[in-house]
Enzyme design. Structure first.
Site, PDB file in Angstrom:
ATOM      1  N   ASP A 102      -0.979 -10.434   7.451  1.00  0.00           N
ATOM      2  CA  ASP A 102      -1.658  -9.702   6.383  1.00  0.00           C
ATOM      3  C   ASP A 102      -0.866  -9.795   5.079  1.00  0.00           C
ATOM      4  O   ASP A 102       0.341 -10.030   5.089  1.00  0.00           O
ATOM      5  CB  ASP A 102      -1.812  -8.218   6.765  1.00  0.00           C
ATOM      6  CG  ASP A 102      -2.734  -8.036   7.964  1.00  0.00           C
ATOM      7  OD1 ASP A 102      -3.566  -8.928   8.207  1.00  0.00           O
ATOM      8  OD2 ASP A 102      -2.603  -7.002   8.643  1.00  0.00           O
TER       9      ASP A 102
HETATM   10  N1  URA Z   1      -1.135  -7.511  13.238  1.00  0.00           N
HETATM   11  C1  URA Z   1      -1.480  -6.938  12.066  1.00  0.00           C
HETATM   12  O1  URA Z   1      -2.065  -5.873  12.051  1.00  0.00           O
HETATM   13  N2  URA Z   1      -1.153  -7.566  10.927  1.00  0.00           N
HETATM   14  C2  URA Z   1      -0.481  -8.737  10.877  1.00  0.00           C
HETATM   15  O2  URA Z   1      -0.201  -9.253   9.795  1.00  0.00           O
HETATM   16  C3  URA Z   1      -0.125  -9.319  12.104  1.00  0.00           C
HETATM   17  C4  URA Z   1      -0.464  -8.703  13.274  1.00  0.00           C
END
Ligand code: URA
Length: 239
Positions: A102
């Protein structure tokens, strides 16, 4: 002999699906002849060009691991002009991230221009362990921890948790810092898992990807994977 769209993706030019579109739009030539059949097979000796540019000559595959900072997007380009993981790596190769973290997640992400390698690692059957450190906005109860270890269902599928521990508990602030290892790669999976317990993830970082760890890379730093590491990842995928 391999299918043309697979070979185009393997050279890192674009995804297999986009390669199919290019073939349909008559943009792809093999040995100087326009190809429109999706199933067309090619050999390593065939010369493939897209929009008149040969793509399979002297393409050197490159493999990187990056310690992604916050506020960097896990894609090649961004319409909103935000910095991407590709912007952080100094190369002329058409690399792209393998999977995604993310925008606000930090940590270990792999990038390559080897489509076959990327497809192999992104395939759902590739069960590599990914370890995250998450800062939570609550203190977990014993029942929460039991539920996590047993496997919480997210979007109708249980999340298999390989390892879990509370690393730090701040009773005054009412927060936990936890380390969690899972094998799947669904988008936002860690945040969604805690959301099921009414807990928000305030900070998230991926510290491990299989045998790779991010320890020796500062935020924004990257390095090439060694041949040994690439082979080891392939070997894990073939298991
Ligand atoms: N899980 C999440 O919620 N975000 C990420 O970036 C990776 C795994």
């Amino acid at each position: 002999m391999e299918r043309l769209q697979k070979v185009i993706a393997a050279y890192g030019y674009t995804s297999r699906r986009k390669a199919e579109e290019l073939i349909k739009r008559q943009k792809v030539m093999v040995n100087g002849k326009i190809i429109t059949e999706l199933g067309t097979k090619v050999s390593p000796q065939d010369v493939i060009s897209i929009d008149g540019v040969i793509i399979n000559k002297d393409v050197k595959h490159e493999y990187y691991m990056l310690n992604k900072p916050r506020s960097v997007i896990s894609s090649v380009t961004d319409d909103a002009g935000r910095i991407t993981v590709v912007d952080l790596i100094d190369t002329e190769a058409r690399i792209y991230p393998i999977g995604r973290l993310d925008y606000d997640t930090t940590g270990l992400i792999l990038l390559t221009n080897d489509g076959e390698f990327a497809n192999t690692l992104m395939h759902p059957s590739f069960e590599i362990e990914k370890t995250y450190i998450a800062k939570l906005d609550k203190v977990l109860t014993k029942d929460d921890i039991l539920a996590i270890k047993k496997g919480i269902t997210v979007d109708k599928r249980k999340v298999e948790v390989k390892r879990f521990k509370v690393k730090k508990r701040d009773l005054e602030k009412g927060t936990d810092i936890v380390e969690i290892t899972i094998i799947e790669g669904r988008n936002h999976i860690i945040k969604k898992l805690f959301k099921e317990l009414g807990v928000n993830v305030e900070k998230l970082s991926r510290i491990g990807y299989g045998f790779l760890d991010v320890k020796n890379l500062k935020s924004g730093e990257y390095r090439m994977l060694t041949i040994k590491e690439i082979k080891k990842l392939y070997a894990l995928a073939k298991k």
